[in-house]
Design an enzyme around this catalytic site. Structure first.
Site, PDB file in Angstrom:
ATOM      1  N   GLY A   1       0.856  -1.187   0.000  1.00 29.88           N
ATOM      2  CA  GLY A   1       0.000   0.000   0.000  1.00 29.88           C
ATOM      3  C   GLY A   1       0.882   1.224   0.000  1.00 29.88           C
TER       4      GLY A   1
ATOM      5  CB  CYS B   1       5.436  -4.084   0.378  1.00 31.57           C
ATOM      6  SG  CYS B   1       6.257  -2.514   0.181  1.00 31.57           S
ATOM      7  CE1 TYR B   2       0.751   0.887   5.598  1.00 36.94           C
ATOM      8  CE2 TYR B   2      -0.786  -0.954   5.437  1.00 36.94           C
ATOM      9  CZ  TYR B   2      -0.426   0.269   5.982  1.00 36.94           C
ATOM     10  OH  TYR B   2      -1.225   0.855   6.923  1.00 36.94           O
TER      11      TYR B   2
ATOM     12  CG  HIS C   1       6.081  -5.604  -4.469  1.00 37.65           C
ATOM     13  ND1 HIS C   1       4.785  -5.506  -4.027  1.00 37.65           N
ATOM     14  CD2 HIS C   1       6.710  -4.491  -4.041  1.00 37.65           C
ATOM     15  CE1 HIS C   1       4.620  -4.367  -3.380  1.00 37.65           C
ATOM     16  NE2 HIS C   1       5.776  -3.733  -3.363  1.00 37.65           N
TER      17      HIS C   1
ATOM     18  CD  GLU D   1       3.292  -8.477  -5.513  1.00 36.62           C
ATOM     19  OE1 GLU D   1       3.981  -9.238  -4.823  1.00 36.62           O
ATOM     20  OE2 GLU D   1       3.027  -7.306  -5.170  1.00 36.62           O
TER      21      GLU D   1
ATOM     22  CG  ASP E   1     -14.649  -9.984 -21.957  1.00 36.81           C
ATOM     23  OD1 ASP E   1     -13.703 -10.788 -22.025  1.00 36.81           O
ATOM     24  OD2 ASP E   1     -14.508  -8.800 -21.582  1.00 36.81           O
TER      25      ASP E   1
ATOM     26  CE  LYS F   1     -10.321  -9.451 -22.544  1.00 32.81           C
ATOM     27  NZ  LYS F   1     -11.560  -8.713 -22.797  1.00 32.81           N
TER      28      LYS F   1
END
Ligand code: XMP
Length: 528
Positions: free
Chosen positions: A63, A90-91, A178, A180, A236, A384
């Site tokens: 954050g 992190c945060y 991070h 990710e 979609d 997606k």
């Protein structure tokens, strides 16, 4: 921060508590890549609510705040005692340290942004198989100064003493970097350690399980009622059509409104594919004349979008009455839309979501009160890339699955100035050549979008012995991850040459081809 509600029947296996990081969604996607179902929820979610959902693990996102800042987002302090494994990123890690009695240095003077080699001090559990010295992505100003009781250091970097920490007995873990983001080379190793080894999750979130669950949920929701779907030909709405057809067969009616702004051959392809080949009930509405008439004399791009959007709603309204009545409207809402638009409209009587806007890419106006539908949104838990997998698994051809993004108002916004049938025909032919040549050269699947734009200015040229005074076509081809930023694609000169030669030779009304070499920002992908 909006608060997020869990509206799905499958409970999340891993819950990501969001503290406002730009990467919260990405964490959820990474977890799902390990075939474990994850959802993003508000950091305000209470320990009781979490316990009820009984996830196998919780991840606290990063954050933008400092834990000591007034109003900094906190979490329910009871979550530390739930006994559920928690990973703070992190945060999230700084908050864990702060709330458990450690200290965070907000003026360490050692902000760290970008790639940093990770020095592993303890390679058991969380950092198992994370290679010593491998790159992790850092993005922080504050740093952990003092660990709470029971915590040990697992890794450090040149600028960060406590880069990874753990309190095994409490099942609490934290990383300053991070894992990710793609730049973290062993990020996925760490994530898998957390998900499989520490939380004990099994990989059971697959395309097949999703389809099976979605089919039975739709059947249970809709019963014997009729469902209307506005088909656009994009991935979609096409995936949605296939999924609903599998679930409810002929109770589904698709409506394809041909505004006259699609690419060459697309309306014919759609009707052939859905209606003839797969026997999905598609009503073709030829509204070309209505739309082109409405656009007469309109040159302002915003005005153009408004007029097209409003006309779309009008046609949709008329046709849904003609074909109806329908109880449900199917929408291709995806998970990022759900995260971003908390506070949706819920029918107080039934608790079901109701449509106040037709999403379909025409976010204008609303439906009149007497034409409100209940919503069927089986894709609303998917990202997606997951929709593409589901589409493929349901039998959609690559042509649709890999279709480049295409704006709702279509070619009308790729013609600058007034739209006429003559310009539309010209652009359609040029656009087809651009896409054919890029496909032929093998770049189609590597680029985000490749298309043609028609400029309403004439310039002098010469063809044979004839002087010409015709329009130019702009070739726009970009690479991008998400359409938010983009770079122009470095296509080989030979490909550009083929495109240019073919367009000036084959497309009447065009005597010049130019290439757009602007990135986004400052340019946009579309011209309008
Ligand atoms: P811009 O031009 O803003 O476009 O850089 C970013 C991405 O969004 C697509 N786009 C649309 N997609 N309905 C859509 O579904 C629209 O009205 C629309 N307008 C732009 C654009 O093609 C690009 O991929």
């Amino acid at each position: 921060m909006p608060s997020f509600s869990v509206d799905t029947q499958r409970k999340p296996t891993i819950i990501i508590l969001d503290f406002g990081s730009q990467y919260s969604e990405l964490i959820a996607r990474r977890i799902r890549e390990t075939e474990v179902f994850s959802l993003v929820m508000s950091h305000r979610t209470s320990a009781n609510e979490l316990q009820e959902l009984s996830p196998k693990g919780i991840i606290l996102s990063g954050g933008p705040n400092s834990v000591y800042a007034p109003g900094a987002p906190l979490c329910d302090p009871s979550i530390w005692n739930l006994g559920i494994p928690i990973l703070g990123v992190c945060y999230g890690m700084q908050l864990m340290v702060h709330q458990l009695g450690g200290a965070v240095d907000i003026a360490s003077g050692k902000a760290e942004y970008g790639k940093a080699p990770l020095q592993v001090d303890d390679s058991t559990s969380l950092l198992n198989k994370v290679v010593n010295g491998s790159t992790m992505w850092m993005s922080h100003g504050d740093a952990v100064k003092e660990l709470p009781e029971g915590f040990v250091r697992l890794a450090h970097t040149a600028n960060t003493a406590e880069a990874a920490i753990a309190a095994e007995k409490l099942r609490l873990y934290g990383v300053q970097f991070h894992p990710e983001v793609v730049h973290s080379t062993h990020g996925m190793t760490l994530i898998k350690n957390f998900v499989y080894e520490i939380c004990g999750c099994r990989p059971d979130w697959t395309t097949t399980t999703f389809i099976d669950e979605a089919v039975s949920q739709v059947r249970a929701q809709v019963g014997q009622k009729r469902v209307l779907l506005a088909l656009s030909g994009g991935v979609d709405s096409s995936t949605l059509a296939f999924l609903l057809h599998r679930a409810i067969g002929d109770q589904l009616t698709c409506m394809f409104i041909d505004q006259g702004f699609m690419r060459k051959g697309e309306p014919e392809f759609l009707m052939q594919f859905f209606d003839k080949q797969f026997h999905i009930n598609v009503e073709y509405i030829n509204a070309r004349k209505r739309f082109i008439n409405k656009l007469q004399g309109i040159t302002d791009p915003e005005e153009k979008r408004k007029v097209i959007g409003a006309e779309f709603i009008r046609v949709f309204e008329e046709e849904s009455v003609r074909l109806g009545p329908f109880d449900y409207l199917a929408q291709g809402t995806l998970y990022p839309d759900v995260i971003e638009s908390a506070g949706t409209n819920v029918d107080p009587a039934t608790g079901e979501r109701v449509a106040v806007k037709i999403k379909s890419h025409h976010n204008v106006g609303g439906l009149p009160k007497d034409l409100q539908f209940k919503l069927v949104e089986p894709l609303r838990r998917l990202f997606k890339d997951e929709v593409r997998k589901v589409g493929r698994s349901l039998g959609l051809p690559e042509e649709i699955v890999r279709r480049h993004p295409f704006p709702g108002p279509g070619l009308a916004i790729r013609i600058l100035g007034e739209v006429t049938n003559q310009k539309l025909n010209c652009l359609r032919d040029a656009d087809l050549i651009v896409r054919e040549e890029i496909r032929q050269a093998g770049f189609y699947n590597d680029v985000w979008q490749a298309f043609a734009v028609l400029l309403p200015v004439c310039s002098v040229g010469v063809m044979g012995d004839q002087r010409t005074y015709d329009w130019p076509i702009v070739v726009r081809c970009v690479s991008s991850e998400d359409g938010m930023t983009a770079d122009w694609s470095r296509l080989p000169y030979e490909t550009l040459e083929c495109i240019s030669n073919r367009i000036v030779n084959e497309v009447e009304g065009v005597n010049r081809v130019v290439l757009d070499i602007t990135s986004k920002p400052p340019g946009t992908i579309e011209w309008e």
